[in-house]
Write an enzyme that holds these catalytic residues in place. Sequence first.
Site, PDB file in Angstrom:
ATOM      1  N   TYR A 143      -4.827   4.924   9.524  1.00  0.00           N
ATOM      2  CA  TYR A 143      -5.808   4.045   9.094  1.00  0.00           C
ATOM      3  C   TYR A 143      -6.660   3.135   9.876  1.00  0.00           C
ATOM      4  O   TYR A 143      -7.750   2.787   9.894  1.00  0.00           O
ATOM      5  CB  TYR A 143      -5.007   2.962   8.515  1.00  0.00           C
ATOM      6  N   LYS A 192       6.746  13.779   9.436  1.00  0.00           N
ATOM      7  CA  LYS A 192       6.652  15.317   9.327  1.00  0.00           C
ATOM      8  C   LYS A 192       6.596  15.902  10.531  1.00  0.00           C
ATOM      9  O   LYS A 192       5.814  16.403  11.399  1.00  0.00           O
ATOM     10  CB  LYS A 192       5.376  15.240   8.788  1.00  0.00           C
ATOM     11  N   ASP A 224       7.587  15.468   2.587  1.00  0.00           N
ATOM     12  CA  ASP A 224       7.558  16.220   1.239  1.00  0.00           C
ATOM     13  C   ASP A 224       8.546  16.222   0.538  1.00  0.00           C
ATOM     14  O   ASP A 224       8.946  16.052  -0.481  1.00  0.00           O
ATOM     15  CB  ASP A 224       7.109  17.795   1.604  1.00  0.00           C
ATOM     16  N   ASP A 248       1.916   4.317   2.190  1.00  0.00           N
ATOM     17  CA  ASP A 248       1.114   3.859   1.177  1.00  0.00           C
ATOM     18  C   ASP A 248       1.538   4.728  -0.127  1.00  0.00           C
ATOM     19  O   ASP A 248       1.557   4.207  -1.164  1.00  0.00           O
ATOM     20  CB  ASP A 248      -0.282   4.062   1.581  1.00  0.00           C
ATOM     21  N   ASP A 252       3.705   3.869  -3.860  1.00  0.00           N
ATOM     22  CA  ASP A 252       3.212   4.088  -5.284  1.00  0.00           C
ATOM     23  C   ASP A 252       3.946   4.827  -6.077  1.00  0.00           C
ATOM     24  O   ASP A 252       4.404   4.575  -7.313  1.00  0.00           O
ATOM     25  CB  ASP A 252       1.829   4.738  -5.272  1.00  0.00           C
TER      26      ASP A 252
END
Length: 359
Positions: A143, A192, A224, A248, A252
Site C-alpha cells: 500500500y 507467502k 492461499d 485486507d 473481507d
Amino acid sequence: MNFTIALLRGDGIGPEITEEALRALDAVGRRFGHEFQTVEAYAGGEAWERFGEHLPAATLEICRSADAILKGPFGGPLSELHSPKWSGVETTAILGLRRAFDLFMNLRPVVVYPEVVALSPLRPEIVEGADMLIVRELTSGIYFGERGERVVEGERTVWDTEAYSEGEIARIAHGAFQVARTRRKHVTLVAKSNILDSSVLWRDVLSRIAPEYPDVTHDYLHVDNAAMQIIANPRQFDVILTNNMFGDILSDEASVLAGSLGMLASASLNAAGFGMYEPIHGSAPDVAGQGTANPIAMILSAAMMLRLSFKLEAEAAAIESAVRSALAAGLRTPDIAAPGDVAVSTERLGEAIADALGP
Ligand code: IPM
Ligand code: MG
C-alpha cells in the site's frame, strides 16, 4: 469521566451508521456516567465538498487533540472513480489518516455470535464458536511501497512494491503476541514465504521474537492455504498476524463467517496506544440514504474505542451484549435478514441496541 472523540462521519452510508454509534455511546454514557464529547471533522468526499481537499490540515489537528478518532467509511461510487471529488480519496484520506498517526496495528475481530450463526452461508457446525482476531499491518507493505511506470514502444508497465523492514515487522509481531496473551495464546503468521522474500523476513523476525513469549504458541500458513482454512475450519484460528494486503483480503473473507461485512469492526493503533476506530466495510454509495445499512460494524467500532482507548471494559461489553440482544430479538437490517424475516431500518436496529443499554 470525560472523553473527546474526533468524529468523521464519512461518505455514503457513513452518516446514517455514525448516528447509531452516537446513540449507543449516549446510552452507555448515561448508564455508566460518562461524557463523550464529539468534535466533528471532515475528510473524504465530504471534505472535498466543503474545502476542496480530502484530508484538510484542520481535520488532522482535531484528531490530534482528541482522545480517539471514530470514523465512518470514505469513498464514492465506482462509476465516478475518476471525478475530482472521488479520485484518490482512499489514498489521501484513509491511508493519509493511518499514516499521519502511525496507526500500524489494525485489529479486526471476527466473532460469530450464536445469534447470527444461521446468517452465514457456511454450515452452522463450521462457523459456530469461531472467534479470531486478524492483526493486520496497516502502514507499510504494498500500500505504501515504491511505485513506478515505464512506457516502452507505447506500452505502459506499472508496478507497486511490497517492502517491509525488520522494525516494522517486529513492532506488529510484538503487538500480536501481546494481544494473544489476552486470548487463547496462539498466533498464526500468514504470508507467502515460498515465493516472496519479504515473507521470509516476516518468518525470520517472528522466530526471533517468539521466545520472548514462551506462553504463546505460534505457527505459519501460506496465504492461499490460510484463505481456504478460514472457511473450511475457522475455529482453529486465534490470532492471525499478517501484512497489509493479505489482511485486507482475508478480513473481507472472514466476515462471511459473521454473516455480513456489516458486522465487523476494527481498531487501528499506534505505539502510544492512540487509536482510530472504523467499520471494515466501505461507504456503499448504492444504498446510501435509504436507511437500510447495517449499523452494527460502526457500533461495535465504538465499543472497541471504549475498550482500547478509554479502558472502559464494562462499557464496551455492555454495547456488545446490547447488539446481541437486539439480534436475539430478531431485529435485522436487510443484509442479515434471512428469507422470511422482516428487515428493519438502520435507525430501528440502532434504537433497539440503545434501548438494550438502558433508559
Ligand atoms: C479496508 C478498506 C481499505 C483498505 C480501502 C478502502 C483503502 O478496504 O479498510 O479494509 O484497503 O485498507
Ligand atoms: Mg478492505
